[in-house]
Design a protein around this motif. Structure first.
Motif, PDB file in Angstrom:
ATOM      1  N   GLY A  22       4.316   1.961 -14.237  1.00 29.29           N
ATOM      2  CA  GLY A  22       4.089   1.307 -12.953  1.00 29.29           C
ATOM      3  C   GLY A  22       4.362   2.278 -11.825  1.00 29.29           C
ATOM      4  O   GLY A  22       4.593   3.470 -12.058  1.00 29.29           O
ATOM      5  N   PRO A  23       4.361   1.797 -10.579  1.00 26.75           N
ATOM      6  CA  PRO A  23       4.577   2.695  -9.441  1.00 26.75           C
ATOM      7  C   PRO A  23       5.932   3.390  -9.473  1.00 26.75           C
ATOM      8  O   PRO A  23       6.064   4.526  -9.018  1.00 26.75           O
ATOM      9  CB  PRO A  23       4.462   1.763  -8.224  1.00 26.75           C
ATOM     10  N   SER A  24       6.952   2.730 -10.012  1.00 26.55           N
ATOM     11  CA  SER A  24       8.273   3.353 -10.090  1.00 26.55           C
ATOM     12  C   SER A  24       8.244   4.576 -11.000  1.00 26.55           C
ATOM     13  O   SER A  24       8.780   5.635 -10.667  1.00 26.55           O
ATOM     14  CB  SER A  24       9.301   2.341 -10.609  1.00 26.55           C
ATOM     15  N   VAL A  26       5.613   6.404 -11.800  1.00 23.64           N
ATOM     16  CA  VAL A  26       4.799   7.454 -11.176  1.00 23.64           C
ATOM     17  C   VAL A  26       5.603   8.181 -10.103  1.00 23.64           C
ATOM     18  O   VAL A  26       5.581   9.417 -10.014  1.00 23.64           O
ATOM     19  CB  VAL A  26       3.511   6.858 -10.570  1.00 23.64           C
ATOM     20  N   LEU A  27       6.340   7.435  -9.289  1.00 28.83           N
ATOM     21  CA  LEU A  27       7.096   8.044  -8.197  1.00 28.83           C
ATOM     22  C   LEU A  27       8.208   8.946  -8.720  1.00 28.83           C
ATOM     23  O   LEU A  27       8.379  10.072  -8.238  1.00 28.83           O
ATOM     24  CB  LEU A  27       7.684   6.965  -7.302  1.00 28.83           C
ATOM     25  N   LEU A  84       2.823   0.318  -1.002  1.00 25.81           N
ATOM     26  CA  LEU A  84       2.236   1.190  -2.019  1.00 25.81           C
ATOM     27  C   LEU A  84       1.049   1.967  -1.452  1.00 25.81           C
ATOM     28  O   LEU A  84       0.865   3.151  -1.775  1.00 25.81           O
ATOM     29  CB  LEU A  84       1.804   0.371  -3.237  1.00 25.81           C
ATOM     30  N   ALA A  88       0.800   5.950  -1.233  1.00 24.24           N
ATOM     31  CA  ALA A  88      -0.360   6.667  -1.757  1.00 24.24           C
ATOM     32  C   ALA A  88      -0.960   7.588  -0.697  1.00 24.24           C
ATOM     33  O   ALA A  88      -1.345   8.729  -0.987  1.00 24.24           O
ATOM     34  CB  ALA A  88      -1.412   5.666  -2.241  1.00 24.24           C
ATOM     35  N   THR A 122      10.474   1.455  -3.121  1.00 21.58           N
ATOM     36  CA  THR A 122       9.431   1.204  -4.125  1.00 21.58           C
ATOM     37  C   THR A 122       9.846   0.060  -5.037  1.00 21.58           C
ATOM     38  O   THR A 122       9.032  -0.800  -5.393  1.00 21.58           O
ATOM     39  CB  THR A 122       9.171   2.471  -4.949  1.00 21.58           C
ATOM     40  N   ASN A 126       8.197  -4.295  -4.747  1.00 25.12           N
ATOM     41  CA  ASN A 126       7.359  -4.677  -5.886  1.00 25.12           C
ATOM     42  C   ASN A 126       7.665  -6.132  -6.243  1.00 25.12           C
ATOM     43  O   ASN A 126       8.642  -6.418  -6.938  1.00 25.12           O
ATOM     44  CB  ASN A 126       7.631  -3.770  -7.088  1.00 25.12           C
ATOM     45  N   ILE A 196      -1.090   4.862  -7.584  1.00 28.18           N
ATOM     46  CA  ILE A 196      -0.232   4.017  -6.754  1.00 28.18           C
ATOM     47  C   ILE A 196      -1.067   3.178  -5.785  1.00 28.18           C
ATOM     48  O   ILE A 196      -0.822   1.988  -5.584  1.00 28.18           O
ATOM     49  CB  ILE A 196       0.787   4.890  -5.985  1.00 28.18           C
ATOM     50  N   LEU A 199      -2.696   0.281  -7.545  1.00 26.74           N
ATOM     51  CA  LEU A 199      -1.759  -0.824  -7.757  1.00 26.74           C
ATOM     52  C   LEU A 199      -1.554  -1.623  -6.473  1.00 26.74           C
ATOM     53  O   LEU A 199      -1.452  -2.852  -6.496  1.00 26.74           O
ATOM     54  CB  LEU A 199      -0.420  -0.270  -8.255  1.00 26.74           C
ATOM     55  N   GLY A 200      -1.508  -0.910  -5.329  1.00 25.61           N
ATOM     56  CA  GLY A 200      -1.360  -1.600  -4.052  1.00 25.61           C
ATOM     57  C   GLY A 200      -2.546  -2.490  -3.728  1.00 25.61           C
ATOM     58  O   GLY A 200      -2.387  -3.643  -3.297  1.00 25.61           O
TER      59      GLY A 200
END
Length: 211
Positions: A22-24, A26-27, A84, A88, A122, A126, A196, A199-200
């Motif tokens: 998820g975005p976490s 990736v970050l 998000l 991005a 982040t 979410n 990201i 996902l946003g």
């Protein structure tokens, strides 16, 4: 449900959720590769603090609140999607900017407060994380939980979230992933930004399609 079994079940469910991409993820991975291991670990710490926040809300009945107040959940999804997209944009716009690299291929040291706050924001923006926490606690908490369960769950979840993302930070800040990133920074950053941002967009479009 037995309180000990409930604790083990909740911890296992949270661990599985944290390990899901998820975005976490990736970050933390991108920060560890692009900045430093310390910055990645600071981001992991932010994720852990966010986990404690959601665990505390779940203990107070977050799932029931979101189920009853539909507009609040929709607002959370819009806020999360907006953040998000902003994240991005930041990554995409910096894709062509060169990194200041110190000796032995390590990037120059940077402050740790900024990656910690990025990790925390982040996690907090979410809404699906909020709903997952609320659902897990609603499903697995005993009808009359003992006081020790309320005391032990938040720090346990902090350890689970922080430890997982610390592992991610350590793995992605190793020499080979860093060298590969430096060779292909523009495309890696744009791929991370696209993931990201996607996902946003998905989060916001889901809000519009399901008012």
């Amino acid at each position: 449900m037995d309180p000990v079994l409930a604790f083990v079940s909740i911890a296992a469910a949270i661990a599985v959720g944290a390990a899901s991409p998820g975005p976490s993820f990736v970050l933390v991975a991108r920060t560890s590769i692009a900045v430093s291991r310390r910055a990645g670990l600071a981001t992991a710490l932010g994720m852990g603090i966010g986990g404690v926040f959601f665990a505390s809300l779940a203990l107070l009945g977050l799932h029931a609140l979101l189920s009853q107040v539909g507009w609040l959940y929709a607002l959370l999804k819009l806020a999360g999607g907006t953040y998000l997209l902003y994240l991005a944009y930041r990554i995409w716009s910096g894709a062509t900017a060169p990194l200041e690299v110190a000796d032995e291929g390590r990037t120059a040291p940077a402050g740790l407060m900024r990656p910690l706050l990025f990790g925390l924001l982040t996690q907090l923006t979410n809404p699906k994380t909020a709903l997952v926490y609320g659902s897990i606690f609603a499903a697995l908490m005993p009808a009359e939980p003992p006081v020790w369960l309320f005391v032990i769950l938040p720090p346990a979840i902090f350890l689970i979230e922080t430890s997982w993302y610390a592992i991610v930070a350590t793995a992605f800040s190793a020499g080979r992933p860093r060298a590969a990133y430096l060779r292909s920074k523009r495309w890696v950053d744009r791929a991370a930004a696209a993931a990201i941002g996607g996902l946003g967009v998905r989060l916001m479009s889901d809000t519009v399609s399901r008012p």
